[in-house]
Design a protein around this motif. Structure first.
Motif, short mmCIF file in Angstrom:
data_model
loop_
_atom_site.label_atom_id
_atom_site.label_comp_id
_atom_site.label_asym_id
_atom_site.label_seq_id
_atom_site.Cartn_x
_atom_site.Cartn_y
_atom_site.Cartn_z
N GLU A 29 -2.89 -22.31 8.49
CA GLU A 29 -1.90 -21.25 8.32
C GLU A 29 -2.36 -20.24 7.28
OE1 GLU A 29 1.04 -19.01 6.37
OE2 GLU A 29 0.45 -20.88 5.43
N LEU A 30 -2.90 -20.71 6.18
CA LEU A 30 -3.32 -19.80 5.11
C LEU A 30 -4.51 -18.95 5.54
CD1 LEU A 30 -2.93 -22.01 1.91
CD2 LEU A 30 -1.51 -20.07 2.63
N ARG A 31 -5.38 -19.48 6.38
CA ARG A 31 -6.52 -18.68 6.87
C ARG A 31 -6.06 -17.49 7.70
NH1 ARG A 31 -9.49 -23.62 7.10
NH2 ARG A 31 -8.71 -24.09 9.17
N GLN A 32 -4.87 -17.58 8.28
CA GLN A 32 -4.33 -16.51 9.13
C GLN A 32 -3.39 -15.57 8.38
OE1 GLN A 32 -5.46 -16.24 12.28
NE2 GLN A 32 -6.74 -17.98 11.73
N ALA A 33 -3.07 -15.88 7.13
CA ALA A 33 -2.07 -15.12 6.39
C ALA A 33 -2.59 -13.76 5.94
CB ALA A 33 -1.62 -15.92 5.16
N SER A 34 -1.68 -12.81 5.89
CA SER A 34 -1.98 -11.50 5.30
C SER A 34 -0.66 -10.89 4.84
CB SER A 34 -2.69 -10.58 6.28
OG SER A 34 -1.82 -10.16 7.30
N PHE A 35 -0.74 -10.03 3.86
CA PHE A 35 0.43 -9.33 3.35
C PHE A 35 0.11 -7.86 3.21
CE2 PHE A 35 1.55 -13.61 2.20
CZ PHE A 35 2.93 -13.63 2.35
N ALA A 36 1.06 -7.03 3.60
CA ALA A 36 0.94 -5.58 3.44
C ALA A 36 2.08 -5.11 2.54
CB ALA A 36 1.03 -4.89 4.79
N VAL A 37 1.75 -4.23 1.61
CA VAL A 37 2.75 -3.72 0.67
C VAL A 37 2.59 -2.21 0.53
CG1 VAL A 37 3.53 -3.80 -1.74
CG2 VAL A 37 2.81 -5.89 -0.62
N LEU A 38 3.73 -1.53 0.45
CA LEU A 38 3.75 -0.09 0.22
C LEU A 38 3.76 0.18 -1.27
CD1 LEU A 38 6.50 1.18 2.69
CD2 LEU A 38 4.05 1.56 2.83
N SER A 39 3.09 1.24 -1.67
CA SER A 39 3.18 1.69 -3.06
C SER A 39 4.59 2.23 -3.28
CB SER A 39 2.13 2.77 -3.34
OG SER A 39 2.33 3.88 -2.48
N SER A 40 5.01 2.28 -4.53
CA SER A 40 6.37 2.73 -4.83
C SER A 40 6.62 4.17 -4.41
CB SER A 40 6.68 2.54 -6.32
OG SER A 40 5.75 3.27 -7.10
N ASP A 41 5.59 4.99 -4.35
CA ASP A 41 5.76 6.37 -3.90
C ASP A 41 5.66 6.49 -2.38
OD1 ASP A 41 3.03 6.05 -3.43
OD2 ASP A 41 2.42 7.47 -4.99
N ARG A 42 5.46 5.36 -1.70
CA ARG A 42 5.40 5.26 -0.24
C ARG A 42 4.26 6.11 0.36
NH1 ARG A 42 9.45 2.34 1.40
NH2 ARG A 42 9.60 3.05 3.54
N ALA A 43 3.23 6.30 -0.42
CA ALA A 43 2.08 7.08 0.04
C ALA A 43 0.97 6.20 0.60
CB ALA A 43 1.53 7.93 -1.09
N ARG A 45 -0.23 2.10 1.98
CA ARG A 45 0.02 0.71 2.35
C ARG A 45 -1.29 -0.04 2.22
NH1 ARG A 45 1.17 0.84 7.66
NH2 ARG A 45 3.33 1.35 7.29
N ALA A 46 -1.28 -1.11 1.44
CA ALA A 46 -2.48 -1.95 1.27
C ALA A 46 -2.21 -3.30 1.91
CB ALA A 46 -2.80 -2.12 -0.20
N THR A 47 -3.22 -3.82 2.58
CA THR A 47 -3.13 -5.13 3.21
C THR A 47 -4.22 -6.02 2.62
OG1 THR A 47 -2.37 -4.09 5.26
CG2 THR A 47 -3.15 -6.36 5.42
N LEU A 77 -4.15 1.20 -6.13
CA LEU A 77 -4.21 0.01 -6.98
C LEU A 77 -2.87 -0.71 -7.05
CD1 LEU A 77 -6.48 1.30 -9.88
CD2 LEU A 77 -7.06 -0.36 -8.08
N GLU A 78 -1.78 0.04 -7.14
CA GLU A 78 -0.45 -0.57 -7.19
C GLU A 78 -0.18 -1.38 -5.93
OE1 GLU A 78 4.22 0.68 -6.76
OE2 GLU A 78 2.77 2.26 -7.18
N ALA A 79 -0.40 -0.76 -4.77
CA ALA A 79 -0.13 -1.45 -3.51
C ALA A 79 -1.05 -2.66 -3.33
CB ALA A 79 -0.29 -0.47 -2.34
N ALA A 80 -2.32 -2.52 -3.64
CA ALA A 80 -3.27 -3.63 -3.49
C ALA A 80 -2.91 -4.78 -4.43
CB ALA A 80 -4.69 -3.15 -3.76
N SER A 81 -2.55 -4.47 -5.66
CA SER A 81 -2.18 -5.51 -6.62
C SER A 81 -0.92 -6.24 -6.18
CB SER A 81 -1.98 -4.91 -8.01
OG SER A 81 -3.19 -4.42 -8.51
#
Length: 151
Positions: A29-43, A45-47, A77-81
């Motif tokens: 399961e962990l090998r297939q996991a990924s997360f995407a997050v938007l920066s607070s300014d919504r400019a 998306r980092a995965t 950097l914010e989105a990636a972190s």
């Protein structure tokens, strides 16, 4: 009266086999996991992938065109972190059952992991967003829309 040694050994072996199967399932399961997050300014998306590695960067709605290089870098950097932190917490939650002692076999004590040393101190801080979602992994498409699944 205490249980015969053979019976205790049989229980320990069964629990060990069950634990090995659970670890294998968790690893898959962990090998297939990924997360995407938007920066607070919504400019941006980092995965990130299963080891916290950056697997994607998207610049949304051409907002980057109006940003200074420093602003864009800060958004990336914010989105990636934040995505990496979500992945780290997901790994912690997935691995938590394997660190606990056995209730059936007292000789199997479990083990301690220093999550702060592994992932850094931020991983142990309470996150209102994560607790509001009952610890469920948020699909990337919901992060992208800024939705949490609640009506």
């Amino acid at each position: 009266m205490t249980e015969p040694l053979e019976k205790r050994l049989e229980k320990a072996m069964a629990e060990l086999q069950a634990a090995q199967e659970a670890v294998a399932r968790t690893e898959r399961e962990l090998r297939q996991a990924s997360f995407a997050v938007l920066s607070s300014d919504r400019a941006v998306r980092a995965t990130v992938g299963p080891q916290g590695e950056l697997t994607g960067i998207e610049f949304l709605e051409n907002k980057y065109r109006d940003m200074s290089p420093q602003e864009l870098a800060a958004s990336v950097l914010e989105a990636a972190s934040a995505a990496r932190l979500k992945m780290n917490r997901h790994v912690m939650k997935a691995m938590a059952p394997f660190t606990e002692p056995s209730s059936d076999v007292p000789e199997l004590k479990g083990f301690e992991l220093d999550w702060e040393r592994i992932f850094g101190p931020a991983v142990l801080r309470e996150d209102d967003e994560d607790t509001a979602r009952d610890g469920q992994a948020t699909p990337a498409w919901r992060d992208a829309l800024g939705e949490d699944g609640e009506d």
